[in-house]
Design an enzyme around this catalytic site. Structure first.
Site, PDB file in Angstrom:
ATOM      1  N   SER A  94       0.837  -1.194   0.000  1.00 59.07           N
ATOM      2  CA  SER A  94       0.000   0.000   0.000  1.00 59.07           C
ATOM      3  C   SER A  94       0.876   1.250   0.000  1.00 59.07           C
ATOM      4  O   SER A  94       1.744   1.383  -0.847  1.00 59.07           O
ATOM      5  CB  SER A  94      -0.967  -0.047   1.192  1.00 59.07           C
ATOM      6  OG  SER A  94      -2.035   0.852   0.995  1.00 59.07           O
ATOM      7  N   ASP A 208      -5.416  -3.784  -2.825  1.00 59.66           N
ATOM      8  CA  ASP A 208      -4.391  -3.504  -1.809  1.00 59.66           C
ATOM      9  C   ASP A 208      -3.821  -4.777  -1.188  1.00 59.66           C
ATOM     10  O   ASP A 208      -4.564  -5.649  -0.731  1.00 59.66           O
ATOM     11  CB  ASP A 208      -5.027  -2.636  -0.717  1.00 59.66           C
ATOM     12  CG  ASP A 208      -4.011  -1.989   0.199  1.00 59.66           C
ATOM     13  OD1 ASP A 208      -3.144  -2.705   0.727  1.00 59.66           O
ATOM     14  OD2 ASP A 208      -4.088  -0.761   0.385  1.00 59.66           O
TER      15      ASP A 208
END
Length: 339
Positions: A94, A208
């Site tokens: 991320s 993610d």
């Protein structure tokens, strides 16, 4: 004359008689030599084997996700660079994939800080009502930011090896980017489900990486890291500003990643935990505070990191590099502290 001869004979006779009455003295026996102490031969001590030539450890830095709290990673990197800790690998998830890419492509914290201070919310979150069905953030802004600010566009060209972590939305598989387009890698890794439109890379729909490995410590181990430093920015996450669908989704993901990190950090040698749990995922107003918290947290763990490096050499029969540890510190190299 006759008288003299008689006297002589008498004296001889007396001597013979005397000799006949006294037994002869035994012959003298030589005295035994004095006892000598017995000295056992002591073998010469075997010299210790010379120390082995041990190659330097492969040190990996793992950067976790956490939105705007990712600015703390910049502070962590500053300390590692200042202390001349050589990084053999950077693994990011991320926002960690973004900060990691900026540094791995150009290992210079001055440049990194300059670029990080310029990041604003709109550089990463481009909201649009037209894609709200799959996520209100299109993801074009992050692609443009990476294309403009990451010095090298192919991961295999980076001076420091780099891995970004994403997740396959259809299968739940962990997807690793260690080569190819850095734009695609970061776009996929930051795509928070329910917020970003999932990234379509090849035949896969990616989101993610925090949902499978917010701290990619296992990934670093699998890539051959001897020592792993984890920068964890999802501990004690608090947000009282939750009021809409996006903030609810972000906080839910943060809670999930924080719980996951409690178990993942056990695999690291050193864990750096900046005290920024109250910074919101989209709060870009506290960059300086986050960076400073990263510096402080990394400074607090520097002795633990150097102990881990020393232990690496000793466990392999090598010699601890001079100057690595403070000369007056009493350290236990068997169990370097974590966290």
């Amino acid at each position: 004359m006759l008288a003299l001869m008689r006297l002589t004979l008498v004296l001889v006779g007396v001597g013979v008689c005397a000799c006949a009455g006294t037994p002869p003295a035994p012959p003298l026996t030589p005295a035994p030599p004095p006892l000598q102490p017995v000295v056992e031969a002591v073998p010469e001590p075997t010299p210790p084997p010379p120390p082995k030539e041990v190659p330097p450890p492969r040190i990996a830095l793992v950067l976790g996700g956490g939105g705007a709290r990712g600015f703390a990673h910049v502070g962590v990197l500053r300390v590692l660079e200042r202390e001349k800790i050589p990084l053999a690998l950077v693994v990011g998830t991320s926002v960690g994939s973004l900060i990691g890419a900026l540094y791995a492509a150009e290992p210079n914290t001055f440049e990194l800080e300059w670029k990080a201070f310029r990041i604003e919310q709109g550089d990463l979150f481009d909201f649009s009502l037209f894609v709200a069905a799959t996520g209100p953030v299109k993801g074009d802004a992050i692609r443009q930011f990476v294309a403009k600010n990451v010095k090298l566009q192919l991961i295999e060209q980076f001076p420091i090896p780099y891995i970004a972590i994403a997740a396959d939305l259809n299968t739940g598989e962990r997807v690793l980017f260690s080569s190819g387009s850095i734009v695609d890698a970061v776009r996929a890794s930051v795509s928070i489900p329910g917020v970003f439109t999932p990234a379509r890379i090849g035949a896969r729909t990616l989101v993610d990486g925090g949902i499978v490995a917010n701290l990619g410590i296992e990934v670093a181990r699998e890539a051959g890291a001897d020592i792993v430093i984890a920068s964890n920015i999802t501990q004690n996450v608090v947000d009282y500003g939750v009021s809409d669908l996006v903030s609810i989704t972000l906080q839910s993901v943060n809670i999930m990643m924080g719980e996951m990190a409690k178990y993942q950090v056990k695999l690291a040698d050193v864990v750096v935990t900046p005290a920024i749990g109250d910074v919101g995922t989209m709060d870009f107003t506290q960059k300086k505070r986050c960076m400073q918290a990263g510096i402080q947290a990394a400074d607090a763990q520097m002795l633990a990191l150097k102990q881990a490096i020393a232990k690496y050499y000793l466990d392999r029969g090598g010699v601890v590099p001079p100057g690595l540890l403070p000369p007056t510190s009493a350290v236990d190299l068997r169990l370097p502290p974590k966290g």
